[in-house]
Motif scaffolding. Sequence first.
Motif, PDB file in Angstrom:
ATOM      1  N   ASP A 109       0.850  -1.184   0.000  1.00  0.00           N
ATOM      2  CA  ASP A 109       0.000   0.000   0.000  1.00  0.00           C
ATOM      3  C   ASP A 109       0.893   1.244   0.000  1.00  0.00           C
ATOM      4  OD1 ASP A 109      -3.223   0.536   1.010  1.00  0.00           O
ATOM      5  OD2 ASP A 109      -1.803   2.199   1.084  1.00  0.00           O
ATOM      6  N   ASN A 115     -12.753  -3.264   2.576  1.00  0.00           N
ATOM      7  CA  ASN A 115     -13.654  -2.122   2.671  1.00  0.00           C
ATOM      8  C   ASN A 115     -14.618  -2.166   1.489  1.00  0.00           C
ATOM      9  OD1 ASN A 115     -12.193  -1.267   4.915  1.00  0.00           O
ATOM     10  ND2 ASN A 115     -10.791  -0.044   3.669  1.00  0.00           N
ATOM     11  N   GLU A 130     -12.319   3.386  -1.201  1.00  0.00           N
ATOM     12  CA  GLU A 130     -11.927   4.535  -2.022  1.00  0.00           C
ATOM     13  C   GLU A 130     -11.611   4.129  -3.453  1.00  0.00           C
ATOM     14  OE1 GLU A 130      -8.722   6.358   0.101  1.00  0.00           O
ATOM     15  OE2 GLU A 130     -10.056   7.255   1.593  1.00  0.00           O
ATOM     16  N   HIS A 151     -10.257  -5.300  -3.379  1.00  0.00           N
ATOM     17  CA  HIS A 151      -8.919  -5.536  -2.825  1.00  0.00           C
ATOM     18  C   HIS A 151      -9.021  -5.966  -1.371  1.00  0.00           C
ATOM     19  CE1 HIS A 151      -9.930  -1.245  -2.464  1.00  0.00           C
ATOM     20  NE2 HIS A 151      -9.266  -1.238  -1.324  1.00  0.00           N
ATOM     21  N   HIS A 186      -7.057  -5.864   2.118  1.00  0.00           N
ATOM     22  CA  HIS A 186      -5.962  -5.266   2.880  1.00  0.00           C
ATOM     23  C   HIS A 186      -5.399  -6.343   3.807  1.00  0.00           C
ATOM     24  CE1 HIS A 186      -6.836  -0.859   2.224  1.00  0.00           C
ATOM     25  NE2 HIS A 186      -8.044  -1.336   1.961  1.00  0.00           N
TER      26      HIS A 186
HETATM   27  P1  AMP Z   1      -9.798   1.423   0.204  1.00  0.00           P
HETATM   28  O1  AMP Z   1     -10.078   2.619   1.050  1.00  0.00           O
HETATM   29  O2  AMP Z   1     -10.146   0.125   0.886  1.00  0.00           O
HETATM   30  O3  AMP Z   1     -10.415   1.534  -1.174  1.00  0.00           O
HETATM   31  O4  AMP Z   1      -8.234   1.359   0.058  1.00  0.00           O
HETATM   32  C1  AMP Z   1      -7.530   1.850  -1.022  1.00  0.00           C
HETATM   33  C2  AMP Z   1      -6.073   1.737  -0.663  1.00  0.00           C
HETATM   34  O5  AMP Z   1      -5.306   1.879  -1.840  1.00  0.00           O
HETATM   35  C3  AMP Z   1      -5.595   2.810   0.316  1.00  0.00           C
HETATM   36  O6  AMP Z   1      -5.056   2.183   1.473  1.00  0.00           O
HETATM   37  C4  AMP Z   1      -4.520   3.560  -0.474  1.00  0.00           C
HETATM   38  O7  AMP Z   1      -3.431   3.972   0.313  1.00  0.00           O
HETATM   39  C5  AMP Z   1      -4.116   2.526  -1.517  1.00  0.00           C
HETATM   40  N1  AMP Z   1      -3.587   3.053  -2.764  1.00  0.00           N
HETATM   41  C6  AMP Z   1      -4.120   4.023  -3.545  1.00  0.00           C
HETATM   42  N2  AMP Z   1      -3.367   4.225  -4.632  1.00  0.00           N
HETATM   43  C7  AMP Z   1      -2.324   3.360  -4.542  1.00  0.00           C
HETATM   44  C8  AMP Z   1      -1.192   3.082  -5.369  1.00  0.00           C
HETATM   45  N3  AMP Z   1      -0.971   3.739  -6.512  1.00  0.00           N
HETATM   46  N4  AMP Z   1      -0.326   2.121  -4.964  1.00  0.00           N
HETATM   47  C9  AMP Z   1      -0.523   1.449  -3.812  1.00  0.00           C
HETATM   48  N5  AMP Z   1      -1.587   1.653  -3.005  1.00  0.00           N
HETATM   49  C10 AMP Z   1      -2.471   2.601  -3.356  1.00  0.00           C
END
Ligand code: AMP
Length: 113
Positions: free
Chosen positions: A29, A86, A94, A99, A101
């Motif tokens: 991440d 999430n 987001e 995905h 985590h």
């Molecule tokens: P979520 O809120 O569950 O959708 O998590 C999205 C995650 O993606 C967050 O923890 C971000 O820090 C991570 N994220 C966003 N863009 C990138 C990227 N380019 N490379 C790695 N992680 C990312």
Amino acid sequence: MSTIFKKIIDKEIPADIVYEDEHCLAFKDIDPKAPVHILIIPKKEISSMSEVTEGDKELLGHLLLTASQIAKDFGISDSGYRIAINTNNEGGQEVYHLHIHLLGGRQMTWPPG
Ligand code: AMP
């Protein structure tokens, strides 16, 4: 609609990839919330857990097994870790590409925020 994770799958943007196979990709991440914070994603474009179908059963199992193996590889399997998916707005999602985590390397608290 394509997301930033699709661009990572297609190697259009860089990521710190820790595992890849035919069906999934795992990378660190970019904004880690724990010493170990890895995202495991399917190569298939599924927007969220609310969009999975019976046909995704094997893929979902594969993602979880991959997360379990990565936890072992990163030395957090015995100490413990958290897996989170999430989902949609109130789930705090987001990026709308499914995905997992994988978080570890510190004590987790409950309930989550
Ligand atoms: P979520 O809120 O569950 O959708 O998590 C999205 C995650 O993606 C967050 O923890 C971000 O820090 C991570 N994220 C966003 N863009 C990138 C990227 N380019 N490379 C790695 N992680 C990312």
